[in-house]
Design a protein around this motif. Structure first.
Motif, PDB file in Angstrom:
ATOM      1  N   SER A  34      -6.968  -0.125 -13.203  1.00 33.42           N
ATOM      2  CA  SER A  34      -6.147  -1.192 -12.631  1.00 33.42           C
ATOM      3  C   SER A  34      -7.024  -2.339 -12.128  1.00 33.42           C
ATOM      4  N   TYR A  35      -8.174  -1.995 -11.559  1.00 35.03           N
ATOM      5  CA  TYR A  35      -9.093  -3.029 -11.087  1.00 35.03           C
ATOM      6  C   TYR A  35      -9.607  -3.871 -12.255  1.00 35.03           C
ATOM      7  N   LEU A  36      -9.805  -3.238 -13.408  1.00 38.81           N
ATOM      8  CA  LEU A  36     -10.269  -3.963 -14.589  1.00 38.81           C
ATOM      9  C   LEU A  36      -9.152  -4.725 -15.278  1.00 38.81           C
ATOM     10  N   GLY A  37      -7.917  -4.554 -14.796  1.00 41.52           N
ATOM     11  CA  GLY A  37      -6.798  -5.297 -15.352  1.00 41.52           C
ATOM     12  C   GLY A  37      -6.134  -4.652 -16.546  1.00 41.52           C
ATOM     13  N   ILE A  38      -6.499  -3.394 -16.870  1.00 37.29           N
ATOM     14  CA  ILE A  38      -5.898  -2.722 -18.023  1.00 37.29           C
ATOM     15  C   ILE A  38      -5.185  -1.445 -17.597  1.00 37.29           C
ATOM     16  N   GLY A  39      -4.909  -1.330 -16.300  1.00 38.25           N
ATOM     17  CA  GLY A  39      -4.178  -0.176 -15.799  1.00 38.25           C
ATOM     18  C   GLY A  39      -2.728  -0.543 -15.547  1.00 38.25           C
ATOM     19  N   VAL A  40      -2.196  -0.052 -14.449  1.00 40.40           N
ATOM     20  CA  VAL A  40      -0.818  -0.376 -14.073  1.00 40.40           C
ATOM     21  C   VAL A  40      -0.714  -1.874 -13.829  1.00 40.40           C
ATOM     22  N   GLN A  41       0.268  -2.492 -14.463  1.00 42.71           N
ATOM     23  CA  GLN A  41       0.367  -3.945 -14.418  1.00 42.71           C
ATOM     24  C   GLN A  41       1.269  -4.427 -13.291  1.00 42.71           C
ATOM     25  N   PRO A  42       0.893  -5.564 -12.655  1.00 45.51           N
ATOM     26  CA  PRO A  42       1.787  -6.180 -11.667  1.00 45.51           C
ATOM     27  C   PRO A  42       3.127  -6.505 -12.326  1.00 45.51           C
TER      28      PRO A  42
ATOM     29  N   ILE B 276       4.167  -4.007 -10.363  1.00 45.89           N
ATOM     30  CA  ILE B 276       4.101  -2.652  -9.810  1.00 45.89           C
ATOM     31  C   ILE B 276       2.862  -2.545  -8.930  1.00 45.89           C
ATOM     32  N   PRO B 277       3.010  -2.216  -7.651  1.00 40.46           N
ATOM     33  CA  PRO B 277       1.827  -2.152  -6.783  1.00 40.46           C
ATOM     34  C   PRO B 277       0.976  -0.921  -7.072  1.00 40.46           C
ATOM     35  N   SER B 278      -0.294  -1.146  -7.169  1.00 44.35           N
ATOM     36  CA  SER B 278      -1.275  -0.081  -7.350  1.00 44.35           C
ATOM     37  C   SER B 278      -2.476  -0.455  -6.502  1.00 44.35           C
ATOM     38  N   TRP B 279      -3.103   0.529  -5.901  1.00 42.93           N
ATOM     39  CA  TRP B 279      -4.258   0.235  -5.050  1.00 42.93           C
ATOM     40  C   TRP B 279      -5.343  -0.482  -5.842  1.00 42.93           C
ATOM     41  N   GLY B 280      -5.513  -0.113  -7.102  1.00 41.15           N
ATOM     42  CA  GLY B 280      -6.524  -0.763  -7.928  1.00 41.15           C
ATOM     43  C   GLY B 280      -6.181  -2.201  -8.247  1.00 41.15           C
ATOM     44  N   ASN B 281      -4.913  -2.482  -8.626  1.00 45.24           N
ATOM     45  CA  ASN B 281      -4.598  -3.867  -8.974  1.00 45.24           C
ATOM     46  C   ASN B 281      -4.454  -4.762  -7.743  1.00 45.24           C
TER      47      ASN B 281
ATOM     48  N   LEU C 104       0.822  -1.204   0.000  1.00 44.44           N
ATOM     49  CA  LEU C 104       0.000   0.000   0.000  1.00 44.44           C
ATOM     50  C   LEU C 104       0.859   1.259   0.000  1.00 44.44           C
ATOM     51  N   LEU C 105       1.976   1.226   0.721  1.00 42.46           N
ATOM     52  CA  LEU C 105       2.868   2.384   0.739  1.00 42.46           C
ATOM     53  C   LEU C 105       3.429   2.658  -0.655  1.00 42.46           C
ATOM     54  N   TYR C 106       3.874   1.614  -1.326  1.00 42.47           N
ATOM     55  CA  TYR C 106       4.405   1.797  -2.676  1.00 42.47           C
ATOM     56  C   TYR C 106       3.278   2.070  -3.677  1.00 42.47           C
ATOM     57  N   GLY C 107       2.082   1.554  -3.388  1.00 43.97           N
ATOM     58  CA  GLY C 107       0.937   1.876  -4.235  1.00 43.97           C
ATOM     59  C   GLY C 107       0.575   3.341  -4.175  1.00 43.97           C
TER      60      GLY C 107
ATOM     61  N   GLN D 138      -9.883  -9.840  -5.289  1.00 43.07           N
ATOM     62  CA  GLN D 138     -11.339  -9.733  -5.204  1.00 43.07           C
ATOM     63  C   GLN D 138     -12.025 -11.078  -4.960  1.00 43.07           C
ATOM     64  N   THR D 139     -11.461 -12.164  -5.464  1.00 41.64           N
ATOM     65  CA  THR D 139     -12.112 -13.462  -5.291  1.00 41.64           C
ATOM     66  C   THR D 139     -11.999 -13.969  -3.855  1.00 41.64           C
ATOM     67  N   TYR D 140     -11.120 -13.351  -3.062  1.00 41.34           N
ATOM     68  CA  TYR D 140     -10.940 -13.772  -1.673  1.00 41.34           C
ATOM     69  C   TYR D 140     -11.576 -12.776  -0.702  1.00 41.34           C
ATOM     70  N   PHE D 141     -12.539 -12.018  -1.203  1.00 36.71           N
ATOM     71  CA  PHE D 141     -13.139 -10.979  -0.373  1.00 36.71           C
ATOM     72  C   PHE D 141     -13.801 -11.555   0.884  1.00 36.71           C
ATOM     73  N   THR D 142     -14.439 -12.699   0.774  1.00 39.89           N
ATOM     74  CA  THR D 142     -15.146 -13.258   1.930  1.00 39.89           C
ATOM     75  C   THR D 142     -14.204 -13.929   2.914  1.00 39.89           C
ATOM     76  N   THR D 143     -13.100 -14.498   2.422  1.00 38.64           N
ATOM     77  CA  THR D 143     -12.179 -15.199   3.319  1.00 38.64           C
ATOM     78  C   THR D 143     -11.027 -14.319   3.791  1.00 38.64           C
ATOM     79  N   ALA D 144     -10.650 -13.308   3.019  1.00 37.54           N
ATOM     80  CA  ALA D 144      -9.569 -12.395   3.407  1.00 37.54           C
ATOM     81  C   ALA D 144      -9.997 -10.958   3.075  1.00 37.54           C
ATOM     82  N   PRO D 145     -10.987 -10.434   3.783  1.00 41.24           N
ATOM     83  CA  PRO D 145     -11.554  -9.118   3.427  1.00 41.24           C
ATOM     84  C   PRO D 145     -10.571  -7.969   3.539  1.00 41.24           C
ATOM     85  N   TRP D 146      -9.510  -8.131   4.364  1.00 42.48           N
ATOM     86  CA  TRP D 146      -8.554  -7.032   4.519  1.00 42.48           C
ATOM     87  C   TRP D 146      -7.834  -6.710   3.221  1.00 42.48           C
ATOM     88  N   LEU D 147      -7.750  -7.678   2.307  1.00 45.47           N
ATOM     89  CA  LEU D 147      -7.060  -7.451   1.040  1.00 45.47           C
ATOM     90  C   LEU D 147      -7.807  -6.459   0.152  1.00 45.47           C
ATOM     91  N   VAL D 148      -9.102  -6.355   0.331  1.00 43.99           N
ATOM     92  CA  VAL D 148      -9.919  -5.412  -0.435  1.00 43.99           C
ATOM     93  C   VAL D 148     -10.231  -4.169   0.396  1.00 43.99           C
TER      94      VAL D 148
END
Length: 291
Positions: free
Chosen positions: A227-235, A237-242, A83-86, A248-258
């Motif tokens: 970045s959230y749609l996958g057409i922004g800054v590419q991994p 490279i950390p970005s808050w969107g990517n 997040l800091l580098y994002g 996103q698929t782990y939102f219910t089991t690891a909500p802190w990631l989102v």
């Protein structure tokens, strides 16, 4: 900066500080800027380092604890460090993309408004054409055409965000060009360059400053969306969107990631919006005396 300009800047900052919401926005922006600048010193781990101790025995990410303040992601990377580098990514794109958009829009609007005629008509019809396309859809198309990277994303966002400032500066320039003091300058033989730089542009500075501040908020949100749609800054490279996109698929089991990158995006956008709104009230002559 001249002494007069420095005094005016100090006055504006003092008036901002007297507004609780604007002060909150300034504090948020300052925290994010400092976090981005000093990320290499603050981050406990490299942003892309996959840590064996960052995953459970079953290979799941770890929740926040004493070692990993905001938990880890799917690859065992420290979320706080990412997040800091994002923040660097968001601010770089926000400042660069919005700077290009404001400069382009102001140049088009002032040129069309001041010179008018066929030049103004062509420039404003082109602006209207660009405004007819939904900004997000146009950004998605452009980002898909070019190979996404940090600077390409900044350029794409600038290409879709300049139209509003062009419209605003065009309207104000046309209004100023018809004012009595401009006609008086023209009557005594002042050249167009003198009228433009001595009488038109100084009156446009407050408007440009407000739109430049508010535009960073829009730019940050648009970068996060791409970045959230996958057409922004590419991994990687950390970005808050990517970060949200990857998790996103782990939102219910690891909500802190989102949750944490989402809160960061909201707070930064809110901070610039609050400061921009306050600047608009302070710099707008029609608001003077109301506060």
């Amino acid at each position: 900066m001249t002494p007069g300009a420095g005094a005016r800047l100090g006055t504006v900052l003092a008036r901002l500080a007297r507004r609780p919401l604007a002060l909150f926005g300034l504090i948020v922006i300052l925290i994010v800027v400092l976090a981005a600048i000093f990320a290499p010193l603050i981050a406990p781990f490299p942003p892309n380092e996959q840590l064996f101790e960052g995953l459970t025995l079953e290979g799941a990410p770890l929740p926040p604890d004493a070692t990993f303040l905001l938990g880890t992601d799917l690859l065992g990377r420290d979320l706080f460090s990412r997040l800091l580098y994002g923040a660097q990514t968001s601010l770089i794109i926000g400042v660069v993309a919005n700077g290009i958009a404001v400069a382009t829009g102001a140049m088009v609007g002032v040129t069309a408004g001041f010179f008018g005629g066929i030049v103004g008509a062509v420039l404003m019809r082109f602006t209207d054409l660009m405004m007819a396309f939904p900004a997000l859809l146009l950004a998605i198309v452009l980002a898909a055409i070019f190979q996404p990277s940090l600077w390409i994303v900044a350029l794409v966002i600038a290409m879709v965000n300049w139209t509003q400032i062009a419209r605003v500066t065009y309207t104000e320039t046309r209004s100023l060009a018809e004012r009595d003091f401009v006609e008086a300058e023209s009557a005594i033989g002042a050249g167009r360059a003198r009228i433009l730089f001595r009488h038109i542009l100084p009156h446009l500075v407050p408007t440009i400053m407000v739109w430049a501040t508010l535009g960073i908020s829009t730019t940050v949100l648009l970068e996060a969306t791409l970045s959230y749609l996958g057409i922004g800054v590419q991994p990687p490279i950390p970005s808050w969107g990517n970060i949200i996109y990857e998790s996103q698929t782990y939102f219910t089991t690891a909500p802190w990631l989102v949750f944490f990158p989402g809160v960061a995006i909201i707070l930064l956008a809110l901070g610039f919006n609050l400061v921009g709104d306050a600047l608009r009230d302070i710099l707008d002559p029609t608001q003077k005396g109301r506060y």
